[in-house]
Scaffold this motif. Structure first.
Motif, PDB file in Angstrom:
ATOM      1  N   ARG A  71      14.465  31.007  55.758  1.00  0.00           N
ATOM      2  CA  ARG A  71      13.253  31.219  54.947  1.00  0.00           C
ATOM      3  C   ARG A  71      12.960  32.704  54.768  1.00  0.00           C
ATOM      4  O   ARG A  71      12.448  33.131  53.739  1.00  0.00           O
ATOM      5  N   GLY A  72      13.276  33.483  55.803  1.00  0.00           N
ATOM      6  CA  GLY A  72      13.008  34.919  55.736  1.00  0.00           C
ATOM      7  C   GLY A  72      14.061  35.713  55.000  1.00  0.00           C
ATOM      8  O   GLY A  72      13.869  36.912  54.744  1.00  0.00           O
ATOM      9  N   TRP A  73      15.165  35.071  54.683  1.00  0.00           N
ATOM     10  CA  TRP A  73      16.244  35.760  53.965  1.00  0.00           C
ATOM     11  C   TRP A  73      16.767  34.828  52.883  1.00  0.00           C
ATOM     12  O   TRP A  73      17.808  34.195  53.025  1.00  0.00           O
ATOM     13  N   PRO A  74      16.054  34.710  51.776  1.00  0.00           N
ATOM     14  CA  PRO A  74      16.443  33.762  50.726  1.00  0.00           C
ATOM     15  C   PRO A  74      17.832  34.019  50.155  1.00  0.00           C
ATOM     16  O   PRO A  74      18.472  33.087  49.638  1.00  0.00           O
ATOM     17  N   GLU A  75      18.310  35.261  50.252  1.00  0.00           N
ATOM     18  CA  GLU A  75      19.641  35.569  49.723  1.00  0.00           C
ATOM     19  C   GLU A  75      20.753  35.087  50.654  1.00  0.00           C
ATOM     20  O   GLU A  75      21.920  35.038  50.260  1.00  0.00           O
ATOM     21  N   GLY A  76      20.417  34.757  51.895  1.00  0.00           N
ATOM     22  CA  GLY A  76      21.420  34.314  52.855  1.00  0.00           C
ATOM     23  C   GLY A  76      21.884  32.902  52.572  1.00  0.00           C
ATOM     24  O   GLY A  76      21.197  32.114  51.905  1.00  0.00           O
ATOM     25  N   ARG A  77      23.051  32.569  53.120  1.00  0.00           N
ATOM     26  CA  ARG A  77      23.643  31.242  52.917  1.00  0.00           C
ATOM     27  C   ARG A  77      23.797  30.566  54.276  1.00  0.00           C
ATOM     28  O   ARG A  77      24.438  31.121  55.184  1.00  0.00           O
ATOM     29  N   PHE A  78      23.259  29.370  54.406  1.00  0.00           N
ATOM     30  CA  PHE A  78      23.221  28.678  55.686  1.00  0.00           C
ATOM     31  C   PHE A  78      23.718  27.240  55.509  1.00  0.00           C
ATOM     32  O   PHE A  78      23.660  26.680  54.407  1.00  0.00           O
ATOM     33  N   VAL A  79      24.142  26.632  56.624  1.00  0.00           N
ATOM     34  CA  VAL A  79      24.598  25.238  56.573  1.00  0.00           C
ATOM     35  C   VAL A  79      24.354  24.573  57.923  1.00  0.00           C
ATOM     36  O   VAL A  79      24.498  25.202  58.975  1.00  0.00           O
ATOM     37  N   VAL A  80      23.956  23.311  57.875  1.00  0.00           N
ATOM     38  CA  VAL A  80      23.779  22.485  59.076  1.00  0.00           C
ATOM     39  C   VAL A  80      24.577  21.207  58.876  1.00  0.00           C
ATOM     40  O   VAL A  80      24.383  20.481  57.893  1.00  0.00           O
ATOM     41  N   ALA A  81      25.479  20.917  59.806  1.00  0.00           N
ATOM     42  CA  ALA A  81      26.306  19.710  59.744  1.00  0.00           C
ATOM     43  C   ALA A  81      26.013  18.826  60.945  1.00  0.00           C
ATOM     44  O   ALA A  81      25.960  19.314  62.077  1.00  0.00           O
ATOM     45  N   GLY A  82      25.815  17.538  60.692  1.00  0.00           N
ATOM     46  CA  GLY A  82      25.573  16.606  61.778  1.00  0.00           C
ATOM     47  C   GLY A  82      24.678  15.461  61.341  1.00  0.00           C
ATOM     48  O   GLY A  82      23.862  15.618  60.427  1.00  0.00           O
ATOM     49  N   PRO A  83      24.809  14.296  61.996  1.00  0.00           N
ATOM     50  CA  PRO A  83      24.044  13.125  61.602  1.00  0.00           C
ATOM     51  C   PRO A  83      22.708  12.990  62.320  1.00  0.00           C
ATOM     52  O   PRO A  83      22.391  13.762  63.225  1.00  0.00           O
ATOM     53  N   GLN A  84      21.935  12.003  61.873  1.00  0.00           N
ATOM     54  CA  GLN A  84      20.733  11.500  62.521  1.00  0.00           C
ATOM     55  C   GLN A  84      19.505  12.406  62.381  1.00  0.00           C
ATOM     56  O   GLN A  84      18.520  12.237  63.092  1.00  0.00           O
ATOM     57  N   TYR A  85      19.542  13.365  61.460  1.00  0.00           N
ATOM     58  CA  TYR A  85      18.351  14.179  61.233  1.00  0.00           C
ATOM     59  C   TYR A  85      17.316  13.352  60.474  1.00  0.00           C
ATOM     60  O   TYR A  85      17.639  12.699  59.481  1.00  0.00           O
ATOM     61  N   PRO A  86      16.072  13.346  60.934  1.00  0.00           N
ATOM     62  CA  PRO A  86      15.046  12.524  60.267  1.00  0.00           C
ATOM     63  C   PRO A  86      14.708  13.057  58.883  1.00  0.00           C
ATOM     64  O   PRO A  86      14.895  14.244  58.582  1.00  0.00           O
ATOM     65  N   GLU A  87      14.182  12.175  58.068  1.00  0.00           N
ATOM     66  CA  GLU A  87      13.841  12.540  56.695  1.00  0.00           C
ATOM     67  C   GLU A  87      12.733  13.578  56.635  1.00  0.00           C
ATOM     68  O   GLU A  87      12.599  14.297  55.647  1.00  0.00           O
TER      69      GLU A  87
END
Length: 357
Positions: free
Chosen positions: A207-223
């Motif tokens: 959120r503090g670096w909108p130009e950055g690129r991020f990724v989260v991989a993995g199951p079971q994250y709530p909606e």
């Protein structure tokens, strides 16, 4: 040796970190001449997410129930030189009682979740291990080292609590080529106690670096999780895809479960896998981390959003690459599956001889 392992899963990595650890360990044991049989409870959630067959060594058999296990595999357990029961095995207390009453060789409990297990025992939650069973296992093999091992011996009566940490498979994890796609990535199944740390160390950084690129991989994250627009989501990543995932990141994030932070000395498999790929790891802080990697040289420690962003935006590229290379060298020297197989051999042989490991 003839070895029987009763573990949570070796056939499916969906929603668990056990499968990759067992695969690497079993493969190395087989390479060293041991006959290894892995017994896994056939459950629908893993049946629906089996990884490709042939990605693990040894013999693997599925059993449908405790009665099925007893009827089909009693002779294998009885003749084994070493029988290992893992944490989170379904009906683990009953399985353990049967193993202790049937096996003639060395018996061991392999706790891939030691701090979680101890917290459960304190609450009177005996899902897969009961306190009275611990003295009946000649070895308590633990993913957690340090002072916790003494506690297992003093408070639970284990004859020998010894570290058998997770590891990496250097044949599967190594440096890649090409330009990184993301600035920071995270690989892990959702956990309510890890989520606040993930928010602080990654999502707030995004959120503090909108130009950055991020990724989260993995199951079971709530909606209800609010993902910043510059955070890409991958629902599930099979082990053969892990190397490409790590090497597509400039940095990767390690977040530790709360029970493991409290216990300390509990490295996750992410640390070793990413490091083997030469990708610098940004980790939360916990006691004992410096016994596996040297902070600032082989691993980067972050306590808050500001520190994470400092690494991402200010660390010189030459130093970023040097941190990753030093971590890779450390893993290859101390933390491969071959190291763990030799360690397990020594524990088992000493226990069989009557000497304390």
């Amino acid at each position: 040796m003839h070895i029987v392992i009763l573990g949570l899963s070796i056939t499916s990595s969906w929603g668990n970190g056990h499968a990759t650890t067992y695969r690497a360990l079993v493969r190395e044991l087989v390479r060293r001449g041991h006959d290894v049989l892995f017994l896994e409870r056939d459950v629908p959630w893993y049946a629906a997410h089996r990884d490709p067959s042939g990605t693990w060594a040894g013999r693997t058999e599925l059993y449908a129930s405790l009665d099925d296990l007893r009827e089909r595999f009693a002779s294998e357990v009885r003749k084994a030189d070493l029988v290992v029961v893992g944490s989170y095995v379904p009906q683990g207390v009953d399985v353990g009682a049967w193993v202790q009453g049937t096996a003639k060789g060395v018996t061991a409990f392999y706790d891939l979740d030691t701090p979680v297990t101890l917290a459960k025992l304190e609450r009177g939650d005996f899902e897969y291990l009961a306190p009275h069973q611990v003295p009946g296992y000649q070895l308590y093999l633990s993913f957690t080292g340090g002072p916790t091992l003494g506690r297992i011996e003093r408070e639970l009566g284990s004859p020998a609590a010894r570290p058998l940490y997770c590891s990496c498979d250097p044949e599967l994890y190594g440096p890649g080529g090409g330009k990184p796609r993301w600035d920071l990535g995270y690989l892990g199944t959702y956990s309510h106690d890890r989520q606040p740390v993930l928010e602080r160390l990654m999502l707030d950084a995004a959120r503090g670096w909108p130009e950055g690129r991020f990724v989260v991989a993995g199951p079971q994250y709530p909606e209800g999780v609010v993902w910043p627009p510059n955070v890409e989501r991958v629902q599930h990543l099979a082990p053969p895809e892990h190397t490409a995932f790590y090497t597509a990141q400039r940095f990767t994030l390690n977040v530790t479960r709360a029970d493991m932070v409290r216990a300390g000395h509990s490295p996750s498999v992410r640390l070793f896998e990413a490091a083997a790929c030469g990708v610098p790891v940004i980790s939360d802080a916990w006691e004992g981390l410096d016994t596996f990697f040297r902070p600032g040289l082989e691993i980067l420690v972050s306590h808050d959003t500001r520190e994470t962003l400092g690494y991402l935006r200010e660390l010189p590229e030459s130093e970023r690459q040097a941190v990753g290379q030093r971590a890779r060298e450390r893993v290859l020297a101390e933390h491969t599956a071959a190291h763990r197989a030799r360690t397990l051999e020594s524990y088992a042989r000493e226990a069989a001889s009557g000497r304390a490991p």
